[in-house]
Design a protein around this motif. Structure first.
Motif, PDB file in Angstrom:
ATOM      1  N   LYS A 280      49.045  39.532  27.311  1.00  0.00           N
ATOM      2  CA  LYS A 280      49.435  40.127  28.615  1.00  0.00           C
ATOM      3  C   LYS A 280      48.554  38.352  29.386  1.00  0.00           C
ATOM      4  N   ALA A 281      48.133  38.566  30.847  1.00  0.00           N
ATOM      5  CA  ALA A 281      48.022  37.603  31.503  1.00  0.00           C
ATOM      6  C   ALA A 281      47.698  39.080  32.901  1.00  0.00           C
ATOM      7  N   VAL A 282      46.003  38.927  33.753  1.00  0.00           N
ATOM      8  CA  VAL A 282      45.507  39.339  34.363  1.00  0.00           C
ATOM      9  C   VAL A 282      45.377  38.381  35.492  1.00  0.00           C
ATOM     10  N   TYR A 283      46.184  38.636  36.053  1.00  0.00           N
ATOM     11  CA  TYR A 283      45.977  37.645  37.301  1.00  0.00           C
ATOM     12  C   TYR A 283      45.254  37.593  39.061  1.00  0.00           C
ATOM     13  N   CYS A 284      44.090  37.021  39.943  1.00  0.00           N
ATOM     14  CA  CYS A 284      43.470  37.359  40.614  1.00  0.00           C
ATOM     15  C   CYS A 284      44.689  37.057  42.071  1.00  0.00           C
ATOM     16  N   ARG A 285      44.604  38.270  43.003  1.00  0.00           N
ATOM     17  CA  ARG A 285      45.487  38.737  43.796  1.00  0.00           C
ATOM     18  C   ARG A 285      44.129  38.651  45.698  1.00  0.00           C
ATOM     19  N   CYS A 286      42.837  38.995  45.333  1.00  0.00           N
ATOM     20  CA  CYS A 286      42.115  39.315  46.374  1.00  0.00           C
ATOM     21  C   CYS A 286      41.311  37.488  46.727  1.00  0.00           C
ATOM     22  N   TRP A 287      41.620  36.524  45.689  1.00  0.00           N
ATOM     23  CA  TRP A 287      41.019  35.012  45.706  1.00  0.00           C
ATOM     24  C   TRP A 287      39.645  35.231  46.035  1.00  0.00           C
ATOM     25  N   LYS A 288      38.574  36.784  45.049  1.00  0.00           N
ATOM     26  CA  LYS A 288      37.394  36.806  45.205  1.00  0.00           C
ATOM     27  C   LYS A 288      36.776  36.157  44.132  1.00  0.00           C
ATOM     28  N   SER A 289      37.550  36.194  42.746  1.00  0.00           N
ATOM     29  CA  SER A 289      37.690  36.243  41.378  1.00  0.00           C
ATOM     30  C   SER A 289      36.593  34.774  41.158  1.00  0.00           C
ATOM     31  N   LYS A 290      35.723  35.023  40.048  1.00  0.00           N
ATOM     32  CA  LYS A 290      35.192  33.750  39.168  1.00  0.00           C
ATOM     33  C   LYS A 290      35.519  33.140  38.317  1.00  0.00           C
ATOM     34  N   LYS A 291      37.172  34.002  38.229  1.00  0.00           N
ATOM     35  CA  LYS A 291      37.472  32.746  37.334  1.00  0.00           C
ATOM     36  C   LYS A 291      38.587  32.854  37.765  1.00  0.00           C
TER      37      LYS A 291
END
Length: 110
Positions: A70-81
């Motif tokens: 499983k992988a979880v990717y950011c879509r809000c552009w706010k993630s520090k990772k």
């Protein structure tokens, strides 16, 4: 010069000379207030405010074999990772009323 309408209302040149500037100032004030209020509720501009700003386009590529289960990717552009999700969308959604969430990719069970 006076213009008389059927209702008996009389518009003189003096009334006209006062009404026009008042209407212009009122329209300008209404426009400025609407711009101020819309800028407070709708932030226009860049979605990406700090990730790889020196690059003309931010692109990430991953091989499916490297993901694991499983992988979880950011879509809000706010993630520090970024590009991985760290839950920053929760605060973003509370502040803006948005409903963005992560992109989750899972391997199917065989």
């Amino acid at each position: 010069m006076a213009v008389v309408h059927n209702s008996g209302f009389r518009l003189t040149k003096e009334h006209f000379l006062v009404a026009v500037p008042v209407a212009v100032v009122s329209a300008a004030a209404g426009f400025l207030v609407s711009r101020y209020l819309s800028s407070r509720t709708c932030k226009k501009g860049h979605v990406n405010v700090g990730i790889s700003k020196d690059s003309p386009k931010v692109v990430h590529s991953f091989d499916m074999e490297d993901i694991g289960t499983k992988a979880v990717y950011c879509r809000c552009w706010k993630s520090k990772k970024f590009p991985f999700c760290d839950g920053a969308h929760t605060k973003h959604n509370e502040e803006t009323g948005d409903n963005v969430g992560p992109l989750i990719i899972k391997k199917k069970d065989a």
